[in-house]
Design a protein around this motif. Structure first.
Motif, PDB file in Angstrom:
ATOM      1  N   UNK A 128       0.883  -1.370   0.330  1.00  0.00           N
ATOM      2  CA  UNK A 128       0.001  -0.343   0.079  1.00  0.00           C
ATOM      3  C   UNK A 128       0.674   1.369  -0.300  1.00  0.00           C
ATOM      4  N   UNK A 129       0.803   1.873  -1.126  1.00  0.00           N
ATOM      5  CA  UNK A 129       1.485   3.196  -1.216  1.00  0.00           C
ATOM      6  C   UNK A 129       0.830   4.737  -0.480  1.00  0.00           C
ATOM      7  N   UNK A 130       0.940   4.893   0.756  1.00  0.00           N
ATOM      8  CA  UNK A 130       0.585   6.376   1.501  1.00  0.00           C
ATOM      9  C   UNK A 130       1.301   7.733   0.601  1.00  0.00           C
ATOM     10  N   UNK A 139       5.233  16.757  -1.311  1.00  0.00           N
ATOM     11  CA  UNK A 139       4.745  15.322  -0.713  1.00  0.00           C
ATOM     12  C   UNK A 139       5.715  14.371  -0.936  1.00  0.00           C
ATOM     13  N   UNK A 140       5.661  13.476  -0.473  1.00  0.00           N
ATOM     14  CA  UNK A 140       6.308  11.940   0.015  1.00  0.00           C
ATOM     15  C   UNK A 140       5.457  10.980  -0.188  1.00  0.00           C
ATOM     16  N   UNK A 141       6.144   9.234  -0.665  1.00  0.00           N
ATOM     17  CA  UNK A 141       5.090   8.478  -0.510  1.00  0.00           C
ATOM     18  C   UNK A 141       6.200   7.675   0.662  1.00  0.00           C
ATOM     19  N   UNK A 142       5.238   7.097   0.861  1.00  0.00           N
ATOM     20  CA  UNK A 142       5.759   6.276   2.426  1.00  0.00           C
ATOM     21  C   UNK A 142       5.154   4.449   1.920  1.00  0.00           C
ATOM     22  N   UNK A 143       5.494   3.698   1.836  1.00  0.00           N
ATOM     23  CA  UNK A 143       4.995   2.165   1.272  1.00  0.00           C
ATOM     24  C   UNK A 143       4.941   1.414   2.590  1.00  0.00           C
ATOM     25  N   UNK A 144       3.700   1.045   2.781  1.00  0.00           N
ATOM     26  CA  UNK A 144       3.523   0.020   4.229  1.00  0.00           C
ATOM     27  C   UNK A 144       3.019  -1.796   2.913  1.00  0.00           C
ATOM     28  N   UNK A 145       3.686  -2.720   3.679  1.00  0.00           N
ATOM     29  CA  UNK A 145       3.339  -3.935   3.667  1.00  0.00           C
ATOM     30  C   UNK A 145       2.219  -4.069   5.075  1.00  0.00           C
TER      31      UNK A 145
END
Length: 162
Positions: A128-130, A139-145
């Protein structure tokens, strides 16, 4: 010709789609009932979470954000404990010490808005990309598994884990 804000346009389209399809109607109604400000951003982020894994990331992010802003009565560490596997929680503590920043936001300040999208699902996990949006336009992306069997967040990275 007036230039439209792409995030606002996308959000309006998502809300219209949800209203027509009847999906998450309660959340969409709640988004329209809130006054402008941080609380409104929280409600609109929920509307954008279309899968169980993405919804779990939004729920974690919103509760964690409220804890950091001290508006929930809960400590950020308590929120992390409920949503994250213990190994990830420990790694985030190490990350925070190494970077002198919040390990969830990946910054020293709190995002003012965000969007969430599930990008991939395989082998019992979802990626999931937040995307965090900052006051001032960055802005910046943080990736969740997210582990799908129990919706526990098992990884949080600046880059996708898989």
């Amino acid at each position: 010709m007036k230039r439209m804000n792409p995030r606002r346009t996308a959000l309006a389209g998502a809300v219209a789609l949800l209203a027509v399809g009847g999906l998450l109607a309660g959340s969409a109604q709640a988004a329209f009932a809130l006054p402008p400000g941080p609380a409104a951003a929280v409600a609109t982020a929920e509307v954008r979470a279309g899968t169980p894994a993405a919804h779990q990331v939004v729920t974690f992010f919103e509760e964690y954000r409220r804890a950091v802003l001290e508006t929930s009565g809960e400590q950020p560490s308590e929120v992390r404990e409920r949503f994250l596997v213990p190994a990830l929680d420990r790694r985030l503590d190490v990350w925070a010490r190494q970077h002198d920043a919040d390990p969830v936001f990946r910054a020293q300040n709190v995002p003012v808005d965000w969007s969430v999208q599930q990008v991939k699902e395989e082998y019992g996990y979802a990626s999931v990309r937040l995307t965090e949006f900052w006051d001032g336009g960055g802005s910046q992306e943080v990736w969740y598994t997210v582990r799908l069997r129990d919706l526990k967040i098992v990884e949080l990275n600046d880059q996708p884990a898989f």
